[in-house]
Design a protein around this motif. Structure first.
Motif, short mmCIF file in Angstrom:
data_model
loop_
_atom_site.label_atom_id
_atom_site.label_comp_id
_atom_site.label_asym_id
_atom_site.label_seq_id
_atom_site.Cartn_x
_atom_site.Cartn_y
_atom_site.Cartn_z
N SER A 121 10.76 8.04 -1.50
CA SER A 121 10.05 9.02 -2.34
C SER A 121 10.35 8.80 -3.81
O SER A 121 10.17 9.72 -4.62
N LEU A 122 10.79 7.62 -4.20
CA LEU A 122 11.13 7.34 -5.60
C LEU A 122 10.03 7.78 -6.57
O LEU A 122 10.33 8.43 -7.59
N PRO A 123 8.74 7.42 -6.34
CA PRO A 123 7.72 7.83 -7.32
C PRO A 123 7.65 9.35 -7.53
O PRO A 123 7.63 9.83 -8.66
N ARG A 124 7.64 10.08 -6.41
CA ARG A 124 7.56 11.55 -6.49
C ARG A 124 8.80 12.13 -7.16
O ARG A 124 8.71 13.01 -8.04
N ASP A 125 9.96 11.64 -6.76
CA ASP A 125 11.21 12.17 -7.30
C ASP A 125 11.35 11.85 -8.78
O ASP A 125 11.87 12.67 -9.56
N LEU A 126 10.91 10.66 -9.17
CA LEU A 126 11.01 10.27 -10.58
C LEU A 126 10.12 11.16 -11.44
O LEU A 126 10.55 11.62 -12.51
N ARG A 145 0.86 -1.20 0.00
CA ARG A 145 0.00 0.00 0.00
C ARG A 145 0.88 1.24 0.00
O ARG A 145 1.89 1.29 0.71
N HIS A 146 0.48 2.25 -0.76
CA HIS A 146 1.34 3.41 -0.98
C HIS A 146 0.54 4.70 -0.80
O HIS A 146 -0.69 4.68 -0.71
N ASP A 147 1.25 5.82 -0.77
CA ASP A 147 0.62 7.11 -0.48
C ASP A 147 0.82 8.06 -1.67
O ASP A 147 1.89 8.66 -1.82
N LEU A 148 -0.22 8.19 -2.49
CA LEU A 148 -0.12 9.07 -3.65
C LEU A 148 0.06 10.52 -3.22
O LEU A 148 0.76 11.29 -3.89
N ALA A 149 -0.57 10.90 -2.12
CA ALA A 149 -0.50 12.30 -1.68
C ALA A 149 0.93 12.73 -1.41
O ALA A 149 1.33 13.87 -1.71
N THR A 150 1.74 11.84 -0.83
CA THR A 150 3.13 12.19 -0.54
C THR A 150 4.09 11.66 -1.61
O THR A 150 5.27 12.04 -1.61
N GLY A 151 3.59 10.78 -2.48
CA GLY A 151 4.44 10.22 -3.52
C GLY A 151 5.46 9.24 -3.00
O GLY A 151 6.51 9.03 -3.63
N ARG A 152 5.14 8.58 -1.88
CA ARG A 152 6.08 7.65 -1.27
C ARG A 152 5.57 6.20 -1.35
O ARG A 152 4.37 5.95 -1.27
N GLY A 201 -0.99 -1.78 -16.56
CA GLY A 201 -1.99 -1.26 -15.63
C GLY A 201 -1.58 0.03 -14.97
O GLY A 201 -2.42 0.92 -14.74
N ALA A 202 -0.30 0.18 -14.66
CA ALA A 202 0.18 1.44 -14.08
C ALA A 202 -0.01 2.59 -15.05
O ALA A 202 -0.41 3.70 -14.67
N GLY A 203 0.25 2.33 -16.34
CA GLY A 203 0.04 3.37 -17.34
C GLY A 203 -1.42 3.71 -17.52
O GLY A 203 -1.79 4.89 -17.61
N ILE A 204 -2.29 2.70 -17.55
CA ILE A 204 -3.73 2.95 -17.68
C ILE A 204 -4.25 3.74 -16.49
O ILE A 204 -5.05 4.68 -16.65
N ALA A 205 -3.79 3.39 -15.29
CA ALA A 205 -4.23 4.11 -14.10
C ALA A 205 -3.82 5.58 -14.16
O ALA A 205 -4.59 6.48 -13.76
N ALA A 206 -2.62 5.85 -14.66
CA ALA A 206 -2.17 7.24 -14.80
C ALA A 206 -3.02 7.99 -15.82
O ALA A 206 -3.40 9.16 -15.59
N LEU A 207 -3.35 7.34 -16.92
CA LEU A 207 -4.20 7.99 -17.93
C LEU A 207 -5.60 8.24 -17.39
O LEU A 207 -6.19 9.30 -17.62
N GLY A 242 9.64 15.66 -15.32
CA GLY A 242 8.80 16.80 -15.67
C GLY A 242 7.36 16.41 -15.99
O GLY A 242 6.71 17.06 -16.81
N VAL A 243 6.87 15.35 -15.34
CA VAL A 243 5.49 14.91 -15.53
C VAL A 243 4.81 14.82 -14.16
O VAL A 243 5.46 14.91 -13.12
N SER A 244 3.49 14.64 -14.17
CA SER A 244 2.74 14.51 -12.93
C SER A 244 2.74 13.06 -12.45
O SER A 244 2.60 12.14 -13.26
N LEU A 245 2.88 12.85 -11.13
CA LEU A 245 2.67 11.52 -10.56
C LEU A 245 1.16 11.36 -10.41
O LEU A 245 0.56 11.85 -9.47
N SER A 246 0.55 10.68 -11.36
CA SER A 246 -0.91 10.59 -11.41
C SER A 246 -1.47 9.34 -10.76
O SER A 246 -2.63 9.30 -10.38
N ALA A 247 -0.66 8.28 -10.65
CA ALA A 247 -1.14 7.03 -10.05
C ALA A 247 0.00 6.35 -9.31
O ALA A 247 1.11 6.27 -9.81
N LEU A 248 -0.31 5.87 -8.11
CA LEU A 248 0.63 5.10 -7.29
C LEU A 248 -0.19 4.01 -6.64
O LEU A 248 -0.93 4.25 -5.69
N LEU A 249 -0.10 2.79 -7.16
CA LEU A 249 -1.05 1.75 -6.79
C LEU A 249 -0.40 0.41 -6.56
O LEU A 249 0.76 0.19 -6.92
N ASN A 250 -1.16 -0.47 -5.96
CA ASN A 250 -0.71 -1.84 -5.73
C ASN A 250 -0.52 -2.57 -7.06
O ASN A 250 -1.27 -2.36 -8.00
#
Length: 321
Positions: free
Chosen positions: A104-109, A82-89, A306-312, A114-122
Motif C-alpha cells: 500500500s506504499l502509494p496510498r500510505d505515501l 499493473r496496479h490498483d488506484l482504487a485501493t492504492g496498492r 509522466g507520473a506527475g503529468i498523470a496526477a495533474l 496530505g495529498v490525494s493519490l491521483s494517479a497510479l500507473l504503469n
C-alpha cells in the motif's frame, strides 16, 4: 533534466518512479520541470523503509515547490506492472522487487504527505505520456515510446493520450517472444524481448556464463564489450539483435510515425542504431510507415515526469466534473 524557475507556472504534483534498481521522487510542474528530485536504491530495500525515505524526500521537494508559489495537491506513482488506484496498492511486482508486490506504499505515501493519490500507473505508460505530451514525441501521431531499463516497456501515444487496452490495461510488448527456443521468462513465455535486452536479463546472462565471475551492472557489461571482452560482447550482441527485432515488430504492428527510445539504454544507443535501422529496412515490403527513431527528451526522468503529468490530468478531470 528540466528544472523549474519561479515564474508563472503554478500547477505541480508530487511524483514517484519505482524502478527495479532505484526509486526517484520529486515535484513535477505542468510543463515537465522537476523540483527537488531525489534518487534512492530500491533493490534489496524493504518497502517500509523505502516509503519512509520517500516521504522525507517528497516533504522537502513539496516545501520547495510551495515556496516558489506552486500548488501541490496530488501524487502520481508509476511502477512496472499493473496496479490498483482504487485501493492504492502496487500490483504483483515481486519478480522485479521482492516484497513490494501488493504494498500500500502509494496510498500510505499520499496520506503521509496530505495529498490525494491521483494517479497510479504503469511506468512505460508514464514515460510515454511525458515524451508524447512534452518531449521527443510531440508532433508525432501515433508515437511509440520504448523504455529499456531493468525491463522493457512499450506504450503508444495517440492524440496526446496513452492508448490502453480493455479497462485501461497496459499491454506488455516487452514480453513478445522473439526466439521461440529462448530461455524461459517469469511471464510464462520463452525468448521474450525483455529476457535478452532488459538490464536485469543482461546481468543474469553475465553471471550464468561463469559462476566465478564478479557481478557487473548492465552498463559495466556494455563497457566490457566495448573493451573487447568476448563474453560480454556476445551478451550485448544478443540484446542488440533482440531490440532490433522488437522495434521492427512495433513498426509492423502499430505503424507509428516516431519511435522514442528511453531508459538507461538510450545512453548506449550508438551500439543499437545500425542494427535497428537495418532491421527496419529489411521490413520495408510490409511497413506502411518507416518510423523516425528519436532519443527521449527526458531521459531517465521520463517516468517521473509522466507520473506527475498523470496526477495533474486526473486532478483537472476531477475539478471539471
Amino acid at each position: 533534466m528540466i528544472t523549474a524557475t519561479g515564474d508563472s507556472r503554478r500547477r505541480a504534483a508530487a511524483a514517484v518512479d519505482i524502478g527495479g534498481t532505484k526509486v526517484a521522487a520529486g515535484v513535477v510542474t505542468s510543463d515537465g520541470a522537476i523540483i527537488g528530485v531525489s534518487h534512492r536504491p530500491s533493490r534489496g530495500v524493504p518497502v517500509a523503509e523505502a516509503a519512509a525515505l520517500l516521504a522525507e524526500d517528497l516533504r522537502t521537494a513539496i516545501a520547495s515547490a510551495r515556496a516558489d508559489g506552486f500548488t501541490v495537491e496530488s501524487l502520481g506513482v508509476a511502477a512496472t506492472g499493473r496496479h490498483d488506484l482504487a485501493t492504492g496498492r502496487l500490483g504483483a511486482i515481486d519478480a522485479v522487487l521482492s516484497g513490494w508486490g501488493g504494498s500500500s506504499l502509494p496510498r500510505d505515501l499520499a496520506s503521509s504527505l496530505g495529498v490525494s493519490l491521483s494517479a497510479l500507473l504503469n511506468d512505460a505508460d508514464a514515460a510515454a505520456l511525458a515524451e508524447g505530451r512534452l518531449g521527443a514525441g510531440v508532433g508525432s501521431d501515433p508515437c511509440a515510446v520504448v523504455t529499456i531499463g531493468t525491463g522493457i516497456g512499450v506504450a503508444l501515444i495517440r492524440s496526446g493520450a496513452v492508448a490502453t487496452g480493455a479497462n485501461g490495461a497496459h499491454g506488455e510488448f516487452g514480453h513478445i517472444s522473439i526466439a521461440l527456443d529462448g530461455a524461459p521468462c517469469f511471464c510464462g513465455a520463452r525468448g521474450c524481448w525483455e529476457s535478452f535486452a532488459g538490464g536485469g536479463a543482461i546481468e543474469r546472462a553475465w553471471l550464468s556464463g561463469d559462476p566465478a565471475r564478479q557481478e557487473k551492472s548492465a552498463g559495466e557489461i556494455f563497457d566490457a564489450a566495448a573493451a573487447g571482452d568476448v563474453a560480454a560482447g556476445a551478451i550485448v550482441e544478443a540484446a542488440v539483435h533482440a531490440t532490433a527485432l522488437g522495434i521492427a515488430n512495433i513498426a509492423v504492428a502499430f505503424a507509428p510515425a516516431t519511435v522514442v527510445i528511453g531508459g538507461g539504454i538510450a545512453a548506449r544507443w550508438d551500439r543499437f542504431s545500425a542494427a535497428v535501422d537495418a532491421e527496419l529496412r529489411r521490413r520495408t515490403p510490409i511497413l506502411s510507415v518507416q518510423p523516425t527513431i528519436r532519443l527521449a527528451t527526458f531521459g531517465a526522468d521520463a517516468v517521473l515526469v509522466g507520473a506527475g503529468i498523470a496526477a495533474l490530468d486526473a486532478r483537472d478531470a476531477k475539478v471539471s466534473r
